[in-house]
Design a protein around this motif. Structure first.
Motif, PDB file in Angstrom:
ATOM      1  N   GLU A 192       0.992  -1.059  -0.021  1.00  0.00           N
ATOM      2  CA  GLU A 192      -0.110   0.260  -0.014  1.00  0.00           C
ATOM      3  C   GLU A 192       0.840   1.398   0.186  1.00  0.00           C
ATOM      4  O   GLU A 192       0.562   2.138  -0.702  1.00  0.00           O
ATOM      5  N   ARG A 193       1.872   1.180   0.484  1.00  0.00           N
ATOM      6  CA  ARG A 193       2.772   2.468   0.634  1.00  0.00           C
ATOM      7  C   ARG A 193       3.946   2.369  -0.312  1.00  0.00           C
ATOM      8  O   ARG A 193       4.611   3.119  -0.211  1.00  0.00           O
ATOM      9  N   ASP A 194       4.039   1.629  -1.144  1.00  0.00           N
ATOM     10  CA  ASP A 194       4.968   1.381  -2.230  1.00  0.00           C
ATOM     11  C   ASP A 194       6.341   1.152  -1.576  1.00  0.00           C
ATOM     12  O   ASP A 194       7.313   1.841  -1.947  1.00  0.00           O
ATOM     13  N   ILE A 195       6.603   0.424  -0.428  1.00  0.00           N
ATOM     14  CA  ILE A 195       7.703   0.214   0.230  1.00  0.00           C
ATOM     15  C   ILE A 195       8.127  -1.308  -0.282  1.00  0.00           C
ATOM     16  O   ILE A 195       7.503  -2.330  -0.100  1.00  0.00           O
ATOM     17  N   ASP A 196       9.412  -1.557  -0.485  1.00  0.00           N
ATOM     18  CA  ASP A 196      10.129  -2.895  -0.968  1.00  0.00           C
ATOM     19  C   ASP A 196      10.299  -3.603   0.217  1.00  0.00           C
ATOM     20  O   ASP A 196       9.918  -5.021   0.309  1.00  0.00           O
ATOM     21  N   HIS A 197      10.933  -3.159   1.146  1.00  0.00           N
ATOM     22  CA  HIS A 197      11.282  -3.624   2.540  1.00  0.00           C
ATOM     23  C   HIS A 197      11.123  -2.908   3.676  1.00  0.00           C
ATOM     24  O   HIS A 197      11.330  -1.604   3.660  1.00  0.00           O
ATOM     25  N   THR A 198      11.075  -3.589   4.687  1.00  0.00           N
ATOM     26  CA  THR A 198      11.415  -2.810   6.030  1.00  0.00           C
ATOM     27  C   THR A 198      11.820  -3.640   6.966  1.00  0.00           C
ATOM     28  O   THR A 198      11.966  -5.046   7.003  1.00  0.00           O
ATOM     29  N   VAL A 199      12.333  -3.114   8.011  1.00  0.00           N
ATOM     30  CA  VAL A 199      13.306  -4.022   9.235  1.00  0.00           C
ATOM     31  C   VAL A 199      12.179  -3.739  10.345  1.00  0.00           C
ATOM     32  O   VAL A 199      12.082  -2.693  10.798  1.00  0.00           O
ATOM     33  N   LEU A 200      12.128  -4.897  10.742  1.00  0.00           N
ATOM     34  CA  LEU A 200      11.619  -4.884  12.017  1.00  0.00           C
ATOM     35  C   LEU A 200      12.442  -4.884  13.463  1.00  0.00           C
ATOM     36  O   LEU A 200      13.368  -6.015  13.468  1.00  0.00           O
ATOM     37  N   ALA A 272      19.296  -3.170  -0.643  1.00  0.00           N
ATOM     38  CA  ALA A 272      19.340  -1.754  -1.118  1.00  0.00           C
ATOM     39  C   ALA A 272      20.025  -1.574  -2.331  1.00  0.00           C
ATOM     40  O   ALA A 272      19.787  -0.453  -3.064  1.00  0.00           O
ATOM     41  N   ARG A 273      21.049  -2.238  -2.778  1.00  0.00           N
ATOM     42  CA  ARG A 273      21.738  -1.938  -4.079  1.00  0.00           C
ATOM     43  C   ARG A 273      21.046  -1.716  -5.203  1.00  0.00           C
ATOM     44  O   ARG A 273      21.383  -1.239  -6.164  1.00  0.00           O
ATOM     45  N   SER A 274      19.962  -2.521  -5.266  1.00  0.00           N
ATOM     46  CA  SER A 274      18.924  -2.353  -6.460  1.00  0.00           C
ATOM     47  C   SER A 274      18.089  -0.964  -6.560  1.00  0.00           C
ATOM     48  O   SER A 274      17.408  -0.734  -7.258  1.00  0.00           O
ATOM     49  N   GLY A 275      18.452  -0.223  -5.505  1.00  0.00           N
ATOM     50  CA  GLY A 275      17.693   1.068  -5.540  1.00  0.00           C
ATOM     51  C   GLY A 275      16.372   0.985  -4.709  1.00  0.00           C
ATOM     52  O   GLY A 275      15.516   1.666  -4.977  1.00  0.00           O
ATOM     53  N   GLY A 297      23.273   2.556  -1.448  1.00  0.00           N
ATOM     54  CA  GLY A 297      22.572   3.097  -2.706  1.00  0.00           C
ATOM     55  C   GLY A 297      20.761   2.847  -2.585  1.00  0.00           C
ATOM     56  O   GLY A 297      20.284   3.300  -3.447  1.00  0.00           O
ATOM     57  N   GLY A 298      20.538   2.544  -1.494  1.00  0.00           N
ATOM     58  CA  GLY A 298      18.966   2.391  -1.464  1.00  0.00           C
ATOM     59  C   GLY A 298      18.304   3.863  -0.913  1.00  0.00           C
ATOM     60  O   GLY A 298      19.067   4.686  -0.789  1.00  0.00           O
ATOM     61  N   ALA A 299      16.731   3.735  -1.107  1.00  0.00           N
ATOM     62  CA  ALA A 299      16.394   5.077  -0.659  1.00  0.00           C
ATOM     63  C   ALA A 299      15.560   4.778   0.798  1.00  0.00           C
ATOM     64  O   ALA A 299      14.772   3.703   1.064  1.00  0.00           O
ATOM     65  N   VAL A 300      15.818   5.478   1.701  1.00  0.00           N
ATOM     66  CA  VAL A 300      15.025   5.175   3.286  1.00  0.00           C
ATOM     67  C   VAL A 300      13.863   6.192   3.116  1.00  0.00           C
ATOM     68  O   VAL A 300      13.875   7.369   2.842  1.00  0.00           O
ATOM     69  N   VAL A 301      12.765   5.511   3.630  1.00  0.00           N
ATOM     70  CA  VAL A 301      11.364   5.962   3.618  1.00  0.00           C
ATOM     71  C   VAL A 301      10.918   6.044   4.830  1.00  0.00           C
ATOM     72  O   VAL A 301      10.913   4.868   5.587  1.00  0.00           O
TER      73      VAL A 301
END
Length: 608
Positions: A192-200, A272-275, A297-301
């Motif tokens: 829903e938020r267009d986020i690829d990954h998150t860390v718990l 993260a290397r894949s952007g 090279g990743g983007a932090v959201v």
């Protein structure tokens, strides 16, 4: 379970330890170092290997931070710990500052010299915390420097090893939802938020999402570890293999790929290397994770922990367990309070009170065939002036005899597999003063006000906090802590995001469990707090009204000391609430206790 809390804290060793730390600072070209009371997960309870602040300063509270400079050092604590910090630390070494009114970043903004370099461990500070620190340091022209190795660890020669306690599967009968279903919900949230990954990063979220529990930190059934959740890939769990039995390993492998803890950074960097867009909770995720993502090279959201809100909204199985746990706890409290009433105060001390209460809880658990797993926090047993120390923890050094004419404040809780409890009762030892009774009744009025409250959807904790303080404010009185915190389901006794406080910005939703605990503290004399746990009920129509309203169901079942109540200060509605509450306690607890306790309970719950 009671331990006189000394840990590795030793104020007598603070001076040589500080000298060694300052020598390291000089070698690294640092003008200062921050030493927080935190671990990589930013939790309230930390394992012994992360008790760096206590080891360095002697201060053992659950929140605080030291700023060690070349020529001075400051210890920042909140209002709960001001008195404790002054007692536990060497005043020749540490100045005590307010963590709330003048936090470290504000102090540094006003006092650091241009060019000052302040070192910090990026695993021990959140993304948001370091952003705010860097912004604050812009004015004096100072710099926040992330360190590769924690400088306290470098001088802590006998530092304990990381905990390796076994992980258990939390049964579905208590969890109320399969881990697979929970993880599917969380993955949908990422999409829903267009986020690829998150860390718990919060072990409570890890425990809730994967239906596991552990024993890595005191009093909270957590298994320390991390997880990476993905919108389109299988979850990944990072946890030491030594903690996993065959059952728990099979349980987790069915849900996720398992990795060793040291693989977290390289796996996250590779993703993260894949952007990739990586969501991090800026209030809880370590700054180190942001550095790993962005350097790769990743983007932090910015992305709030997706498990926090669903974890807080208890399902029917969790609420059933909470009610059962509080019924069991009520039997233990009735036995304890009846026993206390029959003792000669001068024959008891604070530690004896703690030990007997824990024994009552063990007995209640055995009788219900639901063993007491642990206490939910170090029991606060504060007699007389010690009761005015809001988060007092008794030690062999501070242990105080009870005395007639004083108040005893006991704040305690239990961890049962079906629920977590937290309750405070303030008891008169002999004849209380008129002032004590007045203050107690005003605190009681605040607790009742929250208990009786009806409120519309969208109401936040900040919106109702003043109801608990009104009667105290009318007399020019107040208390220096929040009115209520969230409580987990066989998890942390202090759970977010919900709270009733001036900082309680989260909407109160159906199924959230909170504490309801106004208080009053007269330093050097006595403390008063009355605490019940409450759960937010679904919105219902109000007769004659236009808007459906939430309310609170009270979970805690324990008598409130009638000897401290001034009936004339209560309104008719407040008196009716107290009498109805006591009638419920009598009805539900009497069948669970023996004759002598039942007789005491009848007197203790008699109508006003």
């Amino acid at each position: 379970m009671f331990q006189s809390f000394e840990s590795t804290a030793d104020p007598a060793q603070a001076a040589p330890r500080m000298a060694r730390l300052r020598a390291l600072m000089a070698e690294a070209g640092l003008d200062g170092v921050l030493v927080p009371r935190s671990d990589e997960h930013q939790g309230e309870y930390v394992p012994p290997c992360a008790e760096r602040l206590a080891w360095l300063t002697g201060f053992t509270g659950s929140a605080g931070m030291a700023l060690v400079l070349r020529d001075k050092a400051l210890l920042f604590v909140d209002g709960r710990y001001t008195l404790q910090a002054r007692v536990q630390t060497d005043p020749a070494l540490f100045e005590i500052e307010s963590l709330i009114d003048n936090p470290p970043r504000a102090w540094m903004k006003a006092n650091l010299s241009r060019g000052a370099r302040i070192g910090f461990d990026p695993w021990l500070h959140t993304v948001g915390e370091i952003r705010a620190l860097r912004e604050a340091l812009e004015k004096p022209g100072a710099q926040a420097v992330p360190l590769e190795r924690n400088p306290v660890d470098a001088i802590w020669e006998d530092r304990p090893a990381p905990p390796m306690k076994p992980v258990r599967v939390h049964p579905l009968v208590y969890a109320g939802e399969t881990a697979g279903d929970k993880l599917s919900r969380l993955a949908e949230r990422l999409r829903e938020r267009d986020i690829d990954h998150t860390v718990l990063t919060d072990p409570s979220s890890l425990a809730w999402a994967f239906n596991i529990r552990g024993n890595d930190v005191p009093h909270t059934p957590l298994a320390l570890g991390f997880a990476i959740l993905s919108a389109a890939e299988r979850p990944r769990v990072f946890m030491a293999a030594e903690k996993l039995s065959g059952e728990t390993e099979d349980h987790l492998r069915a849900l996720a790929a398992l990795h060793a803890p040291e693989e977290l950074e390289p796996v996250l960097a590779n993703l993260a290397r894949s952007g990739a867009r990586v969501g991090l909770d800026e209030a809880h995720a370590a700054e180190k994770l942001r550095l790993v993502v962005e350097e790769a090279g990743g983007a932090v959201v910015p992305f709030a922990d997706p498990a926090a809100l669903p974890r807080a909204m208890k399902n029917e199985a969790e609420l059933k367990g909470a009610r059962a746990a509080h019924l069991r706890d009520g039997a233990a409290l009735a036995r304890f309070l009846a026993w206390l009433d029959g003792q000669t105060p001068e024959n008891l001390d604070e530690i004896a009170v703690v030990r007997h209460l824990e024994e009552c809880r063990r007995r209640a658990g055995q009788e219900a065939q639901m063993p007491l797993r642990d206490i939910s926090f170090d029991t606060i047993s504060g007699a007389g002036p010690n009761g005015a120390i809001i988060h007092y923890r008794v030690t062999e050094k501070t242990n105080r005899k009870l005395a007639r004419g004083e108040l005893l404040l006991v704040d305690s809780g239990a961890q049962f597999e079906d629920g977590t409890t937290d309750v405070t009762r303030t008891v008169a030892l002999g004849e209380p003063s008129l002032e004590m009774k007045d203050r107690f009744t005003r605190v009681l009025k605040g607790m009742i006000a929250i208990s009786m409250l009806r409120f519309p959807e969208g109401t936040r904790g900040v919106d109702i906090d003043a109801f608990a303080r009104h009667a105290l404010w009318q007399a020019g009185l107040d208390y220096g802590h929040g009115t209520g915190h969230g409580v987990g389901s066989y998890l942390s006794v202090h759970e977010g995001p919900q709270r009733i406080a001036r900082t309680g910005m989260e909407t109160l939703r159906t199924g959230m469990i909170l504490s309801n605990e106004p208080g009053y503290y007269r330093a050097g004399h006595y403390g008063i707090r009355i605490e019940n746990l409450i759960v937010v009920t679904p919105p219902e129509p109000v007769p004659g009204g236009d808007v459906a309203m939430h309310g609170f169901e009270t979970l805690t079942l324990a008598p409130i000391d009638r000897r401290l109540v001034v009936p004339g200060l209560l309104t008719d509605a407040e008196r009716d609430w107290l009498n109805a509450y006591h009638a419920r306690v009598l009805e539900e607890i009497t069948p669970l206790v023996e004759g002598d306790t039942a007789a005491w309970l009848r007197a203790a719950t008699a109508p006003l």
